[in-house]
Design an enzyme around this catalytic site. Sequence first.
Site, PDB file in Angstrom:
ATOM      1  CB  CYS A 122       3.204   3.066  -2.970  1.00  0.00           C
ATOM      2  SG  CYS A 122       4.579   3.595  -4.016  1.00  0.00           S
ATOM      3  CB  CYS A 218      10.301  -0.340  -0.445  1.00  0.00           C
ATOM      4  SG  CYS A 218       9.217   1.097  -0.327  1.00  0.00           S
TER       5      CYS A 218
END
Length: 386
Positions: A122, A218
């Site tokens: 990410c 997440c």
Amino acid sequence: MTTLKDITAIDAPRIDLGVPKGARVIVAMSGGVDSSVTAALAKLAGYDVVGVTLQLYDHGVAIQKKGACCAGQDIQDARRVAEAMGFPHYVLDYENRFSEAVMEDFADTYLAGATPIPCVRCNERVKFKDLLETARDLGGAAMATGHYIRRVEGPNGPELRRAHDASKDQSYFLFSTTKEQLDYLRFPLGDLPKSETRRIASELGLVVADKPDSQDICFVPEGKYATVVERLRPGAAEPGEIVHLDGTVLARHQGVIHYTVGQRRGLGVAAGDPLYVVRLDPAKRQVIVGPREALMVSRIRLKDVTWLGDGEGETAARAGTEVAVKVRSTRPPAPARLVWEDGWAVELATPEEGVAPGQACVFYSPDAANDRVLGGGWIAATRPAA
């Protein structure tokens, strides 16, 4: 929440981001306390702050998951902090980019028998690539984040160094930051302990002052990795055999995605001595197990290496440069040396166990503090200790 009455009275450090006062600084805001305090400190220091939050995955899913970031309530929290501090805030829809660059890679890496680190992907493929480009488009002189790591000006340009608060140091997850990106990035929290960050948030009256830190990955509810892989790749988890290193078939399994190198619990195998997952063979759909000593690794082959040290990385590797390396985020740096073996490799001074393909091997300076981050790469293969 109302805007602060007198920001000059706040007991907080006045940070210097290395750009002129009044210059525009883009702050990546996840909705947590760290990035919120980063934005607030930049505002207090007199910069023209613009907060940007990325919506990375579906709101409906995110709202049901506590301790996530970049979705649902977290976006609202980032917006409320921006309103309280009096700077503009934008939400950018990066859901498709995140899905392609991070979630799809997560699934494919597991199916290939490796263990991914989506937080690194990410940073590497979304936050420090696409968002950084957006920050430039918005006229930012720099982009600041709430990561716990330090950027220090060295004789040959900016250097990446471990955070002051060792318990929060995020250098392992930022090893793939390039020198060009480091020129533009700023990390104001690198010199602060987490307790000080929360104190500043509380004194500022920020809504996120007592907000818990994000947990797990997440987009992975309750840490159930296999569930996410099966959703992204329906039918890909095929049954196979659990095989001992000596070739004995011990049991059946429901898919290699349920196992990782070094795993001991949940194997479903009855044996006199403890057994561990030594390696995974997705082509044969086999989980290979053995005794703990079979996990010991002395050499690691790497791919997609980023070099942040001085000079050329290949030159350093061919010279057998001494470094310290972390092969898991929770382990301390250990002595090693770089090797050039038709590409990058690392020779460990002392063999380590549970070194899994797909994870990162991060290089640090070999001094006593192992302070400077010299780069790192992705673990492609390992060589057992003799």
